[in-house]
Design a protein around this motif. Structure first.
Motif, short mmCIF file in Angstrom:
data_model
loop_
_atom_site.label_atom_id
_atom_site.label_comp_id
_atom_site.label_asym_id
_atom_site.label_seq_id
_atom_site.Cartn_x
_atom_site.Cartn_y
_atom_site.Cartn_z
N LEU A 76 121.27 73.30 50.71
CA LEU A 76 119.94 72.79 50.33
C LEU A 76 118.86 73.76 50.76
O LEU A 76 117.88 73.98 50.05
N ALA A 77 119.05 74.39 51.92
CA ALA A 77 118.06 75.33 52.44
C ALA A 77 117.91 76.56 51.54
O ALA A 77 116.87 77.20 51.53
N GLN A 78 118.92 76.89 50.75
CA GLN A 78 118.87 78.07 49.89
C GLN A 78 118.27 77.78 48.51
O GLN A 78 118.13 78.70 47.71
N GLN A 79 117.89 76.56 48.24
CA GLN A 79 117.38 76.19 46.91
C GLN A 79 115.94 76.64 46.72
O GLN A 79 115.17 76.76 47.67
N ASN A 80 115.57 76.83 45.47
CA ASN A 80 114.20 77.11 45.08
C ASN A 80 113.53 75.77 44.82
O ASN A 80 114.05 74.97 44.05
N PRO A 81 112.38 75.49 45.44
CA PRO A 81 111.75 74.17 45.27
C PRO A 81 111.40 73.84 43.82
O PRO A 81 111.55 72.69 43.39
N ASP A 82 110.95 74.83 43.05
CA ASP A 82 110.61 74.57 41.64
C ASP A 82 111.85 74.19 40.83
O ASP A 82 111.81 73.25 40.04
N GLU A 83 112.95 74.92 41.04
CA GLU A 83 114.18 74.62 40.30
C GLU A 83 114.76 73.28 40.73
O GLU A 83 115.24 72.51 39.90
N LEU A 84 114.70 72.99 42.02
CA LEU A 84 115.22 71.72 42.52
C LEU A 84 114.42 70.55 41.95
O LEU A 84 114.99 69.56 41.51
N ALA A 85 113.11 70.68 41.92
CA ALA A 85 112.26 69.62 41.37
C ALA A 85 112.49 69.43 39.88
O ALA A 85 112.42 68.31 39.37
N SER A 86 112.81 70.51 39.17
CA SER A 86 113.04 70.38 37.73
C SER A 86 114.38 69.69 37.42
O SER A 86 114.54 69.09 36.37
#
Length: 109
Positions: A76-86
């Motif tokens: 989870l720490a390696q995720q991009n916030p924009d991609e995760l939110a999409s």
């Protein structure tokens, strides 16, 4: 006449048995090559964290994150916030950014 028929039948039987014997040996070898299944390689075990420990992640979001392949805090720490939110419905980017920050803090422990 009877001897010709007898020799003919005997020849057919011998040919049949020879054909079966030879083809079954060749068939076994080729079938074992054709239908041999590769050995199963076990997947490496991924440590699964309780993502619900992060503020804002409940059982429903944890299930969705697991379905996306995110099983632990480090992933989870390696995720991009924009991609995760999409990828997650009704998830704001700032909330995804908060989740990622919390996951980074927990994965460093």
């Amino acid at each position: 006449m009877m001897s010709r028929l007898l020799y003919f039948m005997l020849g057919i039987l011998i040919g049949f048995f020879l054909g079966q014997t030879l083809s079954s040996k060749a068939g076994r070898q080729s079938a074992s090559v054709l239908y041999e299944t590769p050995p199963r390689v076990p997947k490496p075990a991924v440590k699964k964290d309780a993502l619900t420990e992060i503020k804002g992640i409940g059982p429903a979001y944890e299930k969705q994150l697991n379905a996306m392949g995110i099983m632990n805090f480090a992933q989870l720490a390696q995720q991009n916030p924009d991609e995760l939110a999409s990828k997650l419905p009704r998830l704001a980017v700032d909330r995804a950014d908060d989740w990622i920050a919390q996951a980074k803090a927990r994965s460093e422990r």
